[in-house]
Design a protein around this motif. Structure first.
Motif, short mmCIF file in Angstrom:
data_model
loop_
_atom_site.label_atom_id
_atom_site.label_comp_id
_atom_site.label_asym_id
_atom_site.label_seq_id
_atom_site.Cartn_x
_atom_site.Cartn_y
_atom_site.Cartn_z
N ASP A 38 0.85 -1.19 0.00
CA ASP A 38 0.00 0.00 0.00
C ASP A 38 0.89 1.24 0.00
OD1 ASP A 38 -1.81 2.05 0.34
OD2 ASP A 38 -2.62 1.30 2.24
N PRO A 39 1.30 1.70 -1.17
CA PRO A 39 2.21 2.85 -1.25
C PRO A 39 1.70 4.12 -0.58
CG PRO A 39 2.10 1.73 -3.36
CD PRO A 39 1.03 1.13 -2.48
N SER A 40 0.40 4.20 -0.28
CA SER A 40 -0.12 5.38 0.40
C SER A 40 0.11 5.30 1.92
CB SER A 40 -1.62 5.55 0.11
OG SER A 40 -2.37 4.51 0.72
N GLN A 41 0.54 4.15 2.44
CA GLN A 41 0.74 3.95 3.88
C GLN A 41 2.20 4.22 4.26
OE1 GLN A 41 -1.40 2.95 6.72
NE2 GLN A 41 0.48 3.86 7.49
N THR A 42 2.42 5.29 5.02
CA THR A 42 3.76 5.62 5.51
C THR A 42 4.17 4.64 6.60
OG1 THR A 42 3.41 7.96 5.03
CG2 THR A 42 5.17 7.43 6.58
N VAL A 43 5.42 4.23 6.57
CA VAL A 43 6.01 3.36 7.59
C VAL A 43 7.31 4.01 8.04
CG1 VAL A 43 6.95 1.07 8.09
CG2 VAL A 43 4.99 1.29 6.56
N TYR A 44 7.56 3.99 9.35
CA TYR A 44 8.80 4.54 9.90
C TYR A 44 9.65 3.41 10.45
CZ TYR A 44 6.39 8.96 9.66
OH TYR A 44 5.71 10.06 9.19
N LEU A 45 10.96 3.52 10.24
CA LEU A 45 11.90 2.65 10.95
C LEU A 45 12.33 3.42 12.18
CD1 LEU A 45 14.23 1.09 8.23
CD2 LEU A 45 12.45 -0.02 9.57
N VAL A 46 12.10 2.81 13.34
CA VAL A 46 12.39 3.46 14.61
C VAL A 46 13.25 2.52 15.44
CG1 VAL A 46 11.38 4.40 16.74
CG2 VAL A 46 10.19 4.68 14.56
N ARG A 47 14.26 3.09 16.08
CA ARG A 47 15.08 2.35 17.04
C ARG A 47 14.65 2.81 18.43
NH1 ARG A 47 21.23 2.52 15.81
NH2 ARG A 47 21.12 0.83 17.33
N PHE A 48 14.05 1.90 19.20
CA PHE A 48 13.58 2.20 20.54
C PHE A 48 14.64 1.87 21.58
CE2 PHE A 48 9.55 1.58 18.27
CZ PHE A 48 8.86 2.70 18.68
N GLU A 49 14.64 2.65 22.68
CA GLU A 49 15.52 2.35 23.81
C GLU A 49 15.11 0.99 24.36
OE1 GLU A 49 15.15 5.56 26.60
OE2 GLU A 49 16.31 6.92 25.34
N ASN A 50 16.12 0.20 24.73
CA ASN A 50 15.78 -1.14 25.23
C ASN A 50 16.62 -1.56 26.41
OD1 ASN A 50 18.22 -1.70 24.03
ND2 ASN A 50 17.46 -3.27 22.65
N GLY A 51 17.04 -0.63 27.21
CA GLY A 51 17.80 -0.97 28.41
C GLY A 51 17.97 0.22 29.30
N PRO A 52 18.47 -0.01 30.51
CA PRO A 52 18.62 1.09 31.47
C PRO A 52 19.62 2.15 31.02
CG PRO A 52 19.60 -0.93 32.33
CD PRO A 52 18.89 -1.29 31.06
N GLU A 53 20.54 1.80 30.15
CA GLU A 53 21.53 2.76 29.66
C GLU A 53 21.01 3.58 28.50
OE1 GLU A 53 22.42 -0.73 29.33
OE2 GLU A 53 22.85 -0.76 31.45
N GLY A 54 19.80 3.29 28.03
CA GLY A 54 19.23 4.02 26.91
C GLY A 54 19.76 3.57 25.56
N ALA A 55 20.37 2.38 25.51
CA ALA A 55 20.87 1.86 24.23
C ALA A 55 19.69 1.67 23.28
CB ALA A 55 21.59 0.53 24.45
N LEU A 56 19.93 1.92 22.00
CA LEU A 56 18.88 1.77 20.99
C LEU A 56 18.91 0.36 20.42
CD1 LEU A 56 19.24 5.18 19.14
CD2 LEU A 56 17.58 4.54 20.89
N GLY A 57 17.72 -0.23 20.28
CA GLY A 57 17.60 -1.57 19.72
C GLY A 57 17.60 -1.54 18.21
N ASP A 58 17.34 -2.69 17.62
CA ASP A 58 17.28 -2.81 16.17
C ASP A 58 16.11 -2.00 15.62
OD1 ASP A 58 19.44 -4.59 16.12
OD2 ASP A 58 18.13 -6.33 16.35
N PRO A 59 16.21 -1.54 14.37
CA PRO A 59 15.12 -0.79 13.75
C PRO A 59 13.86 -1.65 13.63
CG PRO A 59 17.13 -0.58 12.46
CD PRO A 59 17.38 -1.63 13.48
N VAL A 60 12.72 -1.00 13.87
CA VAL A 60 11.42 -1.65 13.83
C VAL A 60 10.51 -0.84 12.91
CG1 VAL A 60 9.42 -2.32 15.23
CG2 VAL A 60 11.70 -2.39 16.23
N GLY A 61 9.76 -1.50 12.05
CA GLY A 61 8.79 -0.80 11.21
C GLY A 61 7.56 -0.45 12.01
#
Length: 87
Positions: free
Chosen positions: A51-74
């Motif tokens: 669906d080319p009309s549907q925007t998707v973002y790749l986001v790296r969320f914090e996943n630990g107490p140190e604020g490290a960023l996890g793998d990109p997620v759609g």
């Protein structure tokens, strides 16, 4: 393609629990990737292949107490917010 709401490098928050829809290897389907309120950073925006009309973002969320960023997620736009979560 719909206009992007967020640009690469912007801080966002999960507006709801972000769960694995089966697309993330190594995680159980329906596993919570980022609980609601988790801070993340937009890496890139694009669109859904089916669906080319549907925007998707790749986001790296914090996943630990140190604020490290996890793998990109759609993530869909409605699953994100730029507002600090209510405590």
């Amino acid at each position: 393609m719909g206009a992007a709401r967020y640009a690469a490098g912007e801080r966002v928050f999960a507006a709801e629990d972000i769960v694995n829809d089966g697309g993330m290897p190594g995680l159980a389907e329906d596993a919570v990737i980022a609980p609601a309120g988790t801070c993340g950073m937009v890496v890139q925006s694009g669109h859904a292949e089916l669906d080319p009309s549907q925007t998707v973002y790749l986001v790296r969320f914090e996943n630990g107490p140190e604020g490290a960023l996890g793998d990109p997620v759609g993530v869909l736009p409605e699953e994100l917010s730029q507002h600090w979560p209510a405590r």
